[in-house]
Design a protein around this motif. Sequence first.
Motif, PDB file in Angstrom:
ATOM      1  N   MET A   1       0.826  -1.203   0.000  1.00  0.00           N
ATOM      2  CA  MET A   1       0.000   0.000   0.000  1.00  0.00           C
ATOM      3  C   MET A   1       0.867   1.264   0.000  1.00  0.00           C
ATOM      4  SD  MET A   1      -3.032   0.292  -0.466  1.00  0.00           S
ATOM      5  CE  MET A   1      -3.908   1.761  -0.856  1.00  0.00           C
ATOM      6  N   ASN A   2       1.940   1.238   0.803  1.00  0.00           N
ATOM      7  CA  ASN A   2       2.844   2.379   0.852  1.00  0.00           C
ATOM      8  C   ASN A   2       3.312   2.790  -0.537  1.00  0.00           C
ATOM      9  OD1 ASN A   2       2.836   3.097   3.425  1.00  0.00           O
ATOM     10  ND2 ASN A   2       4.788   2.157   3.993  1.00  0.00           N
ATOM     11  N   TYR A   3       3.428   1.773  -1.409  1.00  0.00           N
ATOM     12  CA  TYR A   3       3.902   1.990  -2.766  1.00  0.00           C
ATOM     13  C   TYR A   3       2.983   2.962  -3.491  1.00  0.00           C
ATOM     14  CZ  TYR A   3       5.090   0.743  -7.572  1.00  0.00           C
ATOM     15  OH  TYR A   3       5.456   0.779  -8.893  1.00  0.00           O
ATOM     16  N   ILE A   4       1.661   2.734  -3.360  1.00  0.00           N
ATOM     17  CA  ILE A   4       0.674   3.620  -3.984  1.00  0.00           C
ATOM     18  C   ILE A   4       0.808   5.032  -3.414  1.00  0.00           C
ATOM     19  CG2 ILE A   4      -1.792   4.076  -4.315  1.00  0.00           C
ATOM     20  CD1 ILE A   4      -1.207   1.624  -5.741  1.00  0.00           C
ATOM     21  N   TRP A   5       0.891   5.123  -2.077  1.00  0.00           N
ATOM     22  CA  TRP A   5       0.996   6.472  -1.470  1.00  0.00           C
ATOM     23  C   TRP A   5       2.257   7.173  -1.940  1.00  0.00           C
ATOM     24  CZ3 TRP A   5      -3.599   6.894  -0.742  1.00  0.00           C
ATOM     25  CH2 TRP A   5      -4.374   6.052   0.055  1.00  0.00           C
ATOM     26  N   HIS A   6       3.324   6.387  -2.077  1.00  0.00           N
ATOM     27  CA  HIS A   6       4.579   6.980  -2.552  1.00  0.00           C
ATOM     28  C   HIS A   6       4.394   7.591  -3.947  1.00  0.00           C
ATOM     29  CE1 HIS A   6       8.733   7.477  -3.813  1.00  0.00           C
ATOM     30  NE2 HIS A   6       8.450   6.742  -4.878  1.00  0.00           N
ATOM     31  N   ILE A   7       3.748   6.844  -4.823  1.00  0.00           N
ATOM     32  CA  ILE A   7       3.548   7.361  -6.183  1.00  0.00           C
ATOM     33  C   ILE A   7       2.693   8.623  -6.141  1.00  0.00           C
ATOM     34  CG2 ILE A   7       2.444   6.854  -8.411  1.00  0.00           C
ATOM     35  CD1 ILE A   7       3.319   3.940  -7.963  1.00  0.00           C
ATOM     36  N   LEU A   8       1.676   8.604  -5.269  1.00  0.00           N
ATOM     37  CA  LEU A   8       0.804   9.783  -5.195  1.00  0.00           C
ATOM     38  C   LEU A   8       1.552  11.004  -4.636  1.00  0.00           C
ATOM     39  CD1 LEU A   8      -2.547   8.091  -4.166  1.00  0.00           C
ATOM     40  CD2 LEU A   8      -1.916   9.069  -6.381  1.00  0.00           C
ATOM     41  N   VAL A   9       2.475  10.761  -3.683  1.00  0.00           N
ATOM     42  CA  VAL A   9       3.286  11.879  -3.185  1.00  0.00           C
ATOM     43  C   VAL A   9       4.099  12.468  -4.341  1.00  0.00           C
ATOM     44  CG1 VAL A   9       5.271  12.508  -1.751  1.00  0.00           C
ATOM     45  CG2 VAL A   9       3.454  11.073  -0.795  1.00  0.00           C
ATOM     46  N   ILE A 118      17.581  15.378   6.911  1.00  0.00           N
ATOM     47  CA  ILE A 118      16.685  16.549   6.922  1.00  0.00           C
ATOM     48  C   ILE A 118      15.561  16.252   7.913  1.00  0.00           C
ATOM     49  CG2 ILE A 118      15.115  17.949   5.511  1.00  0.00           C
ATOM     50  CD1 ILE A 118      16.915  17.207   3.094  1.00  0.00           C
ATOM     51  N   PRO A 119      15.246  17.202   8.811  1.00  0.00           N
ATOM     52  CA  PRO A 119      14.243  16.919   9.838  1.00  0.00           C
ATOM     53  C   PRO A 119      12.873  16.595   9.238  1.00  0.00           C
ATOM     54  CG  PRO A 119      15.352  19.026  10.242  1.00  0.00           C
ATOM     55  CD  PRO A 119      15.826  18.542   8.929  1.00  0.00           C
ATOM     56  N   ILE A 120      12.151  15.742   9.948  1.00  0.00           N
ATOM     57  CA  ILE A 120      10.796  15.407   9.522  1.00  0.00           C
ATOM     58  C   ILE A 120       9.908  16.635   9.720  1.00  0.00           C
ATOM     59  CG2 ILE A 120       8.785  13.952  10.037  1.00  0.00           C
ATOM     60  CD1 ILE A 120      10.715  11.851  11.059  1.00  0.00           C
ATOM     61  N   PRO A 121       9.173  17.049   8.667  1.00  0.00           N
ATOM     62  CA  PRO A 121       8.267  18.177   8.866  1.00  0.00           C
ATOM     63  C   PRO A 121       7.173  17.801   9.867  1.00  0.00           C
ATOM     64  CG  PRO A 121       8.454  17.607   6.538  1.00  0.00           C
ATOM     65  CD  PRO A 121       9.114  16.523   7.303  1.00  0.00           C
ATOM     66  N   SER A 122       6.654  18.770  10.557  1.00  0.00           N
ATOM     67  CA  SER A 122       5.518  18.463  11.425  1.00  0.00           C
ATOM     68  C   SER A 122       4.461  19.532  11.256  1.00  0.00           C
ATOM     69  CB  SER A 122       5.966  18.369  12.889  1.00  0.00           C
ATOM     70  OG  SER A 122       6.513  19.600  13.287  1.00  0.00           O
ATOM     71  N   LEU A 123       3.232  19.104  11.509  1.00  0.00           N
ATOM     72  CA  LEU A 123       2.093  19.993  11.323  1.00  0.00           C
ATOM     73  C   LEU A 123       1.334  20.037  12.639  1.00  0.00           C
ATOM     74  CD1 LEU A 123       0.574  21.692   9.233  1.00  0.00           C
ATOM     75  CD2 LEU A 123      -0.723  19.638   8.621  1.00  0.00           C
ATOM     76  N   VAL A 128       5.066  14.378  10.494  1.00  0.00           N
ATOM     77  CA  VAL A 128       4.544  13.712   9.294  1.00  0.00           C
ATOM     78  C   VAL A 128       5.503  12.574   8.990  1.00  0.00           C
ATOM     79  CG1 VAL A 128       3.765  14.079   6.929  1.00  0.00           C
ATOM     80  CG2 VAL A 128       3.736  15.967   8.554  1.00  0.00           C
ATOM     81  N   ASP A 129       5.338  11.439   9.700  1.00  0.00           N
ATOM     82  CA  ASP A 129       6.399  10.440   9.695  1.00  0.00           C
ATOM     83  C   ASP A 129       6.073   9.135   8.981  1.00  0.00           C
ATOM     84  OD1 ASP A 129       4.547   9.712  11.503  1.00  0.00           O
ATOM     85  OD2 ASP A 129       5.881   9.708  13.251  1.00  0.00           O
ATOM     86  N   THR A 130       4.909   9.053   8.318  1.00  0.00           N
ATOM     87  CA  THR A 130       4.680   7.859   7.501  1.00  0.00           C
ATOM     88  C   THR A 130       4.370   8.306   6.078  1.00  0.00           C
ATOM     89  OG1 THR A 130       2.290   7.807   7.782  1.00  0.00           O
ATOM     90  CG2 THR A 130       3.609   6.705   9.489  1.00  0.00           C
ATOM     91  N   VAL A 131       4.494   7.361   5.155  1.00  0.00           N
ATOM     92  CA  VAL A 131       4.251   7.715   3.759  1.00  0.00           C
ATOM     93  C   VAL A 131       2.815   8.184   3.579  1.00  0.00           C
ATOM     94  CG1 VAL A 131       4.268   6.866   1.386  1.00  0.00           C
ATOM     95  CG2 VAL A 131       5.999   6.096   2.985  1.00  0.00           C
ATOM     96  N   PHE A 132       1.876   7.517   4.261  1.00  0.00           N
ATOM     97  CA  PHE A 132       0.478   7.918   4.119  1.00  0.00           C
ATOM     98  C   PHE A 132       0.253   9.334   4.642  1.00  0.00           C
ATOM     99  CE2 PHE A 132      -3.869   8.210   5.883  1.00  0.00           C
ATOM    100  CZ  PHE A 132      -4.554   8.195   4.674  1.00  0.00           C
ATOM    101  N   LYS A 133       0.849   9.607   5.821  1.00  0.00           N
ATOM    102  CA  LYS A 133       0.703  10.963   6.361  1.00  0.00           C
ATOM    103  C   LYS A 133       1.319  11.973   5.400  1.00  0.00           C
ATOM    104  CE  LYS A 133       0.909  10.011  11.327  1.00  0.00           C
ATOM    105  NZ  LYS A 133       1.845  10.167  12.442  1.00  0.00           N
ATOM    106  N   TYR A 134       2.464  11.571   4.827  1.00  0.00           N
ATOM    107  CA  TYR A 134       3.100  12.521   3.922  1.00  0.00           C
ATOM    108  C   TYR A 134       2.247  12.744   2.683  1.00  0.00           C
ATOM    109  CZ  TYR A 134       6.814  15.660   2.706  1.00  0.00           C
ATOM    110  OH  TYR A 134       7.518  16.816   2.455  1.00  0.00           O
ATOM    111  N   PHE A 135       1.541  11.688   2.277  1.00  0.00           N
ATOM    112  CA  PHE A 135       0.640  11.846   1.127  1.00  0.00           C
ATOM    113  C   PHE A 135      -0.417  12.916   1.431  1.00  0.00           C
ATOM    114  CE2 PHE A 135      -3.727  10.506   0.042  1.00  0.00           C
ATOM    115  CZ  PHE A 135      -3.740  10.932  -1.278  1.00  0.00           C
ATOM    116  N   LEU A 136      -1.033  12.822   2.640  1.00  0.00           N
ATOM    117  CA  LEU A 136      -2.037  13.827   3.020  1.00  0.00           C
ATOM    118  C   LEU A 136      -1.409  15.221   3.070  1.00  0.00           C
ATOM    119  CD1 LEU A 136      -3.946  11.936   5.867  1.00  0.00           C
ATOM    120  CD2 LEU A 136      -4.618  12.222   3.468  1.00  0.00           C
TER     121      LEU A 136
END
Lengths: 289, 282
Positions: A1-9, A118-123, A128-136
């Motif tokens: 599943m991460n693969y799909i989110w990665h492509i979408l990112v 590079i530090p993980i961005p946060s909101l 934002v530490d998973t691929v899915f979160k990064y997709f959002l």
Amino acid sequence: MNYIWHILVMISIYAVLAASLNLVAGYTGLLSLCHAAFYGIGAYATTLLMMQMGLGFFPAMALAVPLTALLSLLIAIPSLRLRGDYFVLATLGFQIIVFSLLYNCVRLTRGPYGIPGIPIPSLFGVPVDTVFKYFLFSTTISTGALAILWLLIRSPFGRLLRAVRDDEVAAAALGKNVPAVKTMAFALGAGLAAIPGAMFAGYMRYIDPTSFTVGETIFILSAVVIGGAGSFWGPLVGSAFLVALPEALRLIQIPDAVAANLRQVTYGLLLVVLMRIRPRGIMGEYEFK
Amino acid sequence: MNLERDRGRGPRVAREFSVLRRLREAVGAGPGGPGATGAQAGRPALAVQGVSAGYGKREVLRGVSLEVLQGEIVAVIGPNGAGKSTLLKVVAGLLPASQGHVFLCGDDVTSLPAHRRAHAGIGYMIQGGAVFPSLTPDDHLRLASLVARRRGIGGTGQPLVPFSATFPSRHGPAGLLSGGQRQALAVASILASNPAVLLCDEPSAGLAPGVARELMEQIALLSRERALSVLWVEQRVGDVLPLADRAVLLRDGRPAAETSSPREWLGDGVLAELTFGGATRG
Ligand SMILES: Nc1ncnc2c1ncn2[C@@H]1O[C@H](COP(=O)(O)OP(=O)(O)OP(=O)(O)O)[C@@H](O)[C@H]1O
Ligand SMILES: [Mg+2]
């Protein structure tokens, strides 16, 4: 599943890259070959501001945007007075210079070693530490950037850009300051390209100059042309197509020995066929002359 | 004229506005108002002095001088390639003059770029009717009314010539219009920009005879009612000379003849003699 989110990112990053180049190339008719340079400047500026100045992701990105737009004036002001072909070459030169600066200014950029960690961005304090979160996360940023572009294009300024693209002489005769309009469009496009630069740096958490080469510029330009220059949705469709196509080709079962080459050939052929069928791109509006 | 006072001094913008103000005074109450009559002001709205220009090394204009008084129509005629369009390009600021000066209402605008001259009131109808193919006719009129506002005259956003009827749609791209429709649109949008000095380069070319005549009469009417000064390049000599106050014959980049009674040029063989004969100044 991460693969799909990665492509979408990746699609969300390229969508903004292609759309910002479209503002310059599609709407204003300035064929620019240094978009990856602005993408890179945005990525490096965001990274260095975060790591050296201790800024958060958003403040760093917010500074990287005007900084990139300002740096773009270095090339815009001297070269926009040149006629078409010379302008294209000048931007190509700028792209090469920026790449070699990123590569050789080792003290600032670590050159070929790149910048890791590079530090993980946060909101709102949430990393934002998973691929899915990064997709959002990246989809939200890219929607915002695309909304700005949408408003720009629909505004009287957008109409002015198309007028300048269609007929510079008539635009000047109607009281439009053509060099100023072009410079503004170019700087806006460059500034907006810094946003995907920041998104990329925050996602990969490692950058090096090889992500910002002439080849990358050509890739972004292909997304614009294939999707349809001068149409709002064109570059979005083009980026989705160009990012997803190689992944789709991976699903075809071919013997390992020839797989990589065959994929490249198929990829190239598909692009040629597409441009034969739809010379103005999938959503086509404007054809480069 | 107060050329010496203004030349090269003060911010350009201020210079533009002073030109505008003076033109406005001449025009009277502005658009639609009771304009000044004819060439009463006596001061040239446009003066071209000893202008030479060309393309690269090729010299096309060789020392052209002429004046257009406020509210006056000056017709420029001459054979193909005489340099008529080149003259208008120089006046509009789209081609630099290698020698000479262009004055707008007494102010030297030779060094101003085209868009500045447009702000100062020059309206230029390019030969062949330049339109923006991807913009709609409505977009054209909006662009034009922005210039009008910039000129401080307030654009109506409406074509001053009833050409809208000739557009199939005001909302489709202009690139899909026919040649004549494009010409009509180009003319309509320049007129909608409310110029004070109009440069027309064969404005009626390509238009149906009825529309062409209507347009030509409309320009003459605007000139009379609003003291619009017109420098008018035209091939339809028989139509333009009766409308003009004066006429200039351009030949090989020089004014070969000039007249204050243009109708006389319509007499048998007069133009042929001027154009191909040995005459200099008529
Ligand atoms: N863009 C250009 N580049 C080079 N030469 C040009 C250009 N435009 C015009 N010329 C040359 O300048 C000369 C004058 O051209 P111009 O267009 O001013 O003529 P014209 O009097 O308007 O003719 P016409 O009645 O055909 O419109 C011509 O010999 C032409 O070859
Ligand atoms: Mg001509």
